[in-house]
Design a protein around this motif. Structure first.
Motif, mmCIF file in Angstrom:
data_model
loop_
_atom_site.group_PDB
_atom_site.id
_atom_site.type_symbol
_atom_site.label_atom_id
_atom_site.label_comp_id
_atom_site.label_asym_id
_atom_site.label_seq_id
_atom_site.Cartn_x
_atom_site.Cartn_y
_atom_site.Cartn_z
ATOM 1 N N PHE A 148 -10.104 4.050 -0.696
ATOM 2 C CA PHE A 148 -9.282 5.217 0.276
ATOM 3 C C PHE A 148 -8.145 4.363 1.135
ATOM 4 O O PHE A 148 -6.698 4.508 1.784
ATOM 5 N N LYS A 149 -9.159 3.916 2.404
ATOM 6 C CA LYS A 149 -8.392 3.074 3.301
ATOM 7 C C LYS A 149 -7.871 1.962 3.311
ATOM 8 O O LYS A 149 -6.942 1.510 3.466
ATOM 9 N N GLU A 150 -8.285 1.208 2.118
ATOM 10 C CA GLU A 150 -7.957 -0.100 1.643
ATOM 11 C C GLU A 150 -6.530 -0.061 0.759
ATOM 12 O O GLU A 150 -5.646 -0.418 0.877
ATOM 13 N N ALA A 151 -6.822 1.452 -0.142
ATOM 14 C CA ALA A 151 -5.688 1.292 -1.571
ATOM 15 C C ALA A 151 -4.007 2.420 -0.428
ATOM 16 O O ALA A 151 -3.487 1.641 -0.596
ATOM 17 N N GLU A 152 -4.699 2.515 0.938
ATOM 18 C CA GLU A 152 -3.592 2.762 1.827
ATOM 19 C C GLU A 152 -2.736 1.651 2.222
ATOM 20 O O GLU A 152 -1.676 1.232 2.671
ATOM 21 N N ARG A 153 -3.663 0.684 2.983
ATOM 22 C CA ARG A 153 -3.336 -0.375 3.858
ATOM 23 C C ARG A 153 -2.359 -1.143 2.628
ATOM 24 O O ARG A 153 -1.193 -2.077 2.482
ATOM 25 N N LEU A 154 -2.517 -0.897 1.350
ATOM 26 C CA LEU A 154 -2.321 -2.327 0.512
ATOM 27 C C LEU A 154 -0.831 -1.116 -0.135
ATOM 28 O O LEU A 154 0.615 -2.253 -0.609
ATOM 29 N N ARG A 155 -1.200 0.197 -0.042
ATOM 30 C CA ARG A 155 0.367 0.651 -0.296
ATOM 31 C C ARG A 155 1.290 0.479 0.724
ATOM 32 O O ARG A 155 2.602 0.166 0.673
ATOM 33 N N VAL A 156 0.994 0.398 2.013
ATOM 34 C CA VAL A 156 2.071 -0.091 3.269
ATOM 35 C C VAL A 156 2.010 -1.557 3.155
ATOM 36 O O VAL A 156 3.549 -1.667 3.756
ATOM 37 N N GLU A 157 1.042 -2.074 2.749
ATOM 38 C CA GLU A 157 2.217 -3.902 2.573
ATOM 39 C C GLU A 157 3.150 -4.061 1.414
ATOM 40 O O GLU A 157 4.287 -4.526 1.694
ATOM 41 N N GLU A 158 3.095 -3.149 0.687
ATOM 42 C CA GLU A 158 3.982 -3.210 -0.259
ATOM 43 C C GLU A 158 5.039 -2.341 0.256
ATOM 44 O O GLU A 158 6.325 -3.374 -0.262
ATOM 45 N N ILE A 159 5.562 -1.200 0.970
ATOM 46 C CA ILE A 159 6.512 -0.884 1.407
ATOM 47 C C ILE A 159 7.548 -2.492 2.154
ATOM 48 O O ILE A 159 8.305 -2.197 2.106
ATOM 49 N N ARG A 160 6.528 -2.083 3.055
ATOM 50 C CA ARG A 160 6.398 -3.271 4.245
ATOM 51 C C ARG A 160 7.395 -4.706 3.486
ATOM 52 O O ARG A 160 8.274 -5.298 3.759
ATOM 53 N N ASN A 161 6.764 -4.891 2.443
ATOM 54 C CA ASN A 161 7.583 -6.546 1.619
ATOM 55 C C ASN A 161 8.938 -6.372 1.389
ATOM 56 O O ASN A 161 9.424 -7.032 0.487
#
Length: 100
Positions: free
Chosen positions: A81-94
C-alpha cells in the motif's frame, strides 16, 4: 554507439539490479561519455533497455509483494500500500508538471 543484443540485455539486467549508467558503462568496457550520451537520449536503444530493466524488476517485486499481501502477510500489505500510494503521488505530480 551501437551495442549488440547481448550487451543491451546486459544493460537491462544491470539496470534492474539498480546499477547506475556509469557502472554499466564500466561493466561493458565502453567509453563512459559515449554511453551516457546514448543514455540521455530518451528514445535510444540504451535508454529503452535501461528503463525496461528497471520496470521489469519493479514489476517483479510489486507482484511478489501483492502475492504475499493477499496471503495475509501484514508487513507485505503495508509495503504494497505504501508503494501504491507513492506511485499514485508520482502520477499526479507528472500530470501536473508535464500534462501526462
Amino acid at each position: 554507439m551501437i551495442l549488440s543484443d547481448d550487451e543491451l540485455k546486459m544493460v537491462e539486467d544491470l539496470a534492474g539490479a539498480n546499477y547506475s549508467p556509469e557502472k554499466i558503462a564500466l561493466y561493458l568496457q565502453v567509453e563512459k561519455t559515449a554511453f551516457l550520451k546514448e543514455w540521455y537520449q530518451l528514445g535510444s536503444d540504451v535508454r529503452q533497455a535501461y528503463d525496461r530493466g528497471r520496470l521489469v524488476a519493479e514489476f517483479s517485486i510489486n507482484q511478489k509483494q501483492l502475492e504475499l499481501a493477499k496471503s495475509g502477510n501484514i508487513t507485505a500489505a503495508q509495503v504494497y500500500f505504501k508503494e501504491a500510494e507513492r506511485l499514485r503521488v508520482e502520477e499526479i505530480r507528472n500530470r501536473i508538471l508535464f500534462g501526462e
